[in-house]
Design an enzyme around this catalytic site. Structure first.
Site, PDB file in Angstrom:
ATOM      1  N   ASP A 145       0.489  -1.231   0.177  1.00  0.00           N
ATOM      2  CA  ASP A 145      -0.349  -0.129   0.003  1.00  0.00           C
ATOM      3  C   ASP A 145       1.168   1.193   0.287  1.00  0.00           C
ATOM      4  O   ASP A 145       2.178   1.779   0.338  1.00  0.00           O
ATOM      5  CB  ASP A 145      -0.909   0.296   0.886  1.00  0.00           C
ATOM      6  CG  ASP A 145      -2.099   1.007   0.893  1.00  0.00           C
ATOM      7  OD1 ASP A 145      -2.968   0.492   1.056  1.00  0.00           O
ATOM      8  OD2 ASP A 145      -2.309   2.221   1.266  1.00  0.00           O
ATOM      9  N   VAL A 193     -11.387   2.753  -3.225  1.00  0.00           N
ATOM     10  CA  VAL A 193     -10.639   1.828  -4.370  1.00  0.00           C
ATOM     11  C   VAL A 193     -12.059   1.711  -5.029  1.00  0.00           C
ATOM     12  O   VAL A 193     -11.951   0.121  -4.293  1.00  0.00           O
ATOM     13  CB  VAL A 193      -9.424   2.158  -4.548  1.00  0.00           C
ATOM     14  CG1 VAL A 193      -9.487   1.282  -6.026  1.00  0.00           C
ATOM     15  CG2 VAL A 193      -8.311   2.914  -4.507  1.00  0.00           C
ATOM     16  N   HIS A 204     -10.184  -5.279  -2.617  1.00  0.00           N
ATOM     17  CA  HIS A 204      -8.570  -5.631  -2.103  1.00  0.00           C
ATOM     18  C   HIS A 204      -8.847  -5.878  -0.498  1.00  0.00           C
ATOM     19  O   HIS A 204      -9.632  -6.054   0.054  1.00  0.00           O
ATOM     20  CB  HIS A 204      -8.188  -4.220  -2.262  1.00  0.00           C
ATOM     21  CG  HIS A 204      -8.838  -3.302  -1.950  1.00  0.00           C
ATOM     22  ND1 HIS A 204      -9.747  -2.172  -2.962  1.00  0.00           N
ATOM     23  CD2 HIS A 204      -8.805  -2.372  -0.661  1.00  0.00           C
ATOM     24  CE1 HIS A 204     -10.070  -1.271  -2.101  1.00  0.00           C
ATOM     25  NE2 HIS A 204      -9.783  -1.045  -1.482  1.00  0.00           N
TER      26      HIS A 204
HETATM   27  P1  AMP Z   1      -9.855   1.630   0.597  1.00  0.00           P
HETATM   28  O1  AMP Z   1      -9.962   2.512   1.218  1.00  0.00           O
HETATM   29  O2  AMP Z   1     -10.146  -0.118   1.478  1.00  0.00           O
HETATM   30  O3  AMP Z   1     -10.461   1.710  -0.740  1.00  0.00           O
HETATM   31  O4  AMP Z   1      -8.571   1.605   0.364  1.00  0.00           O
HETATM   32  C1  AMP Z   1      -7.964   1.832  -1.099  1.00  0.00           C
HETATM   33  C2  AMP Z   1      -5.980   1.042  -0.752  1.00  0.00           C
HETATM   34  O5  AMP Z   1      -5.182   1.314  -1.771  1.00  0.00           O
HETATM   35  C3  AMP Z   1      -5.577   3.102   0.144  1.00  0.00           C
HETATM   36  O6  AMP Z   1      -5.142   2.366   1.629  1.00  0.00           O
HETATM   37  C4  AMP Z   1      -4.186   3.597  -0.293  1.00  0.00           C
HETATM   38  O7  AMP Z   1      -3.331   4.265   0.233  1.00  0.00           O
HETATM   39  C5  AMP Z   1      -3.916   2.084  -1.920  1.00  0.00           C
HETATM   40  N1  AMP Z   1      -3.061   3.032  -2.869  1.00  0.00           N
HETATM   41  C6  AMP Z   1      -4.266   3.733  -3.354  1.00  0.00           C
HETATM   42  N2  AMP Z   1      -2.862   4.270  -4.936  1.00  0.00           N
HETATM   43  C7  AMP Z   1      -1.982   3.424  -4.149  1.00  0.00           C
HETATM   44  C8  AMP Z   1      -1.197   2.926  -5.299  1.00  0.00           C
HETATM   45  N3  AMP Z   1      -1.340   3.587  -6.221  1.00  0.00           N
HETATM   46  N4  AMP Z   1      -0.920   1.793  -5.203  1.00  0.00           N
HETATM   47  C9  AMP Z   1      -0.591   1.429  -3.797  1.00  0.00           C
HETATM   48  N5  AMP Z   1      -1.490   1.844  -3.130  1.00  0.00           N
HETATM   49  C10 AMP Z   1      -2.322   2.721  -3.472  1.00  0.00           C
END
Ligand code: AMP
Length: 115
Positions: free
Chosen positions: A31, A97, A101
């Site tokens: 992350d 996102v 995940h």
């Molecule tokens: P969520 O809030 O459960 O949708 O988690 C989305 C996660 O994606 C967050 O913890 C972000 O920090 C992570 N995230 C967003 N963009 C990226 C990226 N390009 N590479 C790695 N992690 C990411």
């Protein structure tokens, strides 16, 4: 074609990701805003938008993700100390996102309840 999600772009090597595990069905990478010393995201390559919209046809894929957690925990060396797996779903769940995940958090004592 719908726009790819950010996680599909990482899987397709269109944007960088620190990938620690990959197979034909899923991808695991660090992350970008780690909330623990180890913070991994385990993502199916096939787009499942969120756990709350998973279909019966996704059962094998979801089982695959869940059982890959053990492999990744052993590979990354935090299986014995313990870890947490989190799936955020929708607005109140804190999902940002729209591509399923599993957050895998490890490397420190985690509090409960979560915020
Ligand atoms: P969520 O809030 O459960 O949708 O988690 C989305 C996660 O994606 C967050 O913890 C972000 O920090 C992570 N995230 C967003 N963009 C990226 C990226 N390009 N590479 C790695 N992690 C990411």
């Amino acid at each position: 074609m719908p726009e790819k999600t950010i996680f599909q772009k990482i899987a397709d090597r269109e944007i960088p990701g620190e990938i620690v595990y990959e197979d034909e069905q899923c991808l695991c990478f660090r992350d970008i805003r780690a909330q623990a010393p180890v913070h991994l995201l385990l993502v199916p390559k096939k787009l499942v938008v969120r756990i709350g919209e998973a279909e019966p046809a996704d059962q094998d894929l979801l089982g695959h993700l869940m059982t890959r957690v053990r492999h990744i925990a052993e590979q990354e060396g935090f299986a014995d100390a313990g870890f947490r797996v989190v799936i955020n779903n929708g607005s109140h769940g804190g999902e940002a996102v729209p591509h399923l995940h599993l957050h895998i958090l490890a490397g420190r004592q985690l509090g409960w309840p979560p915020g």
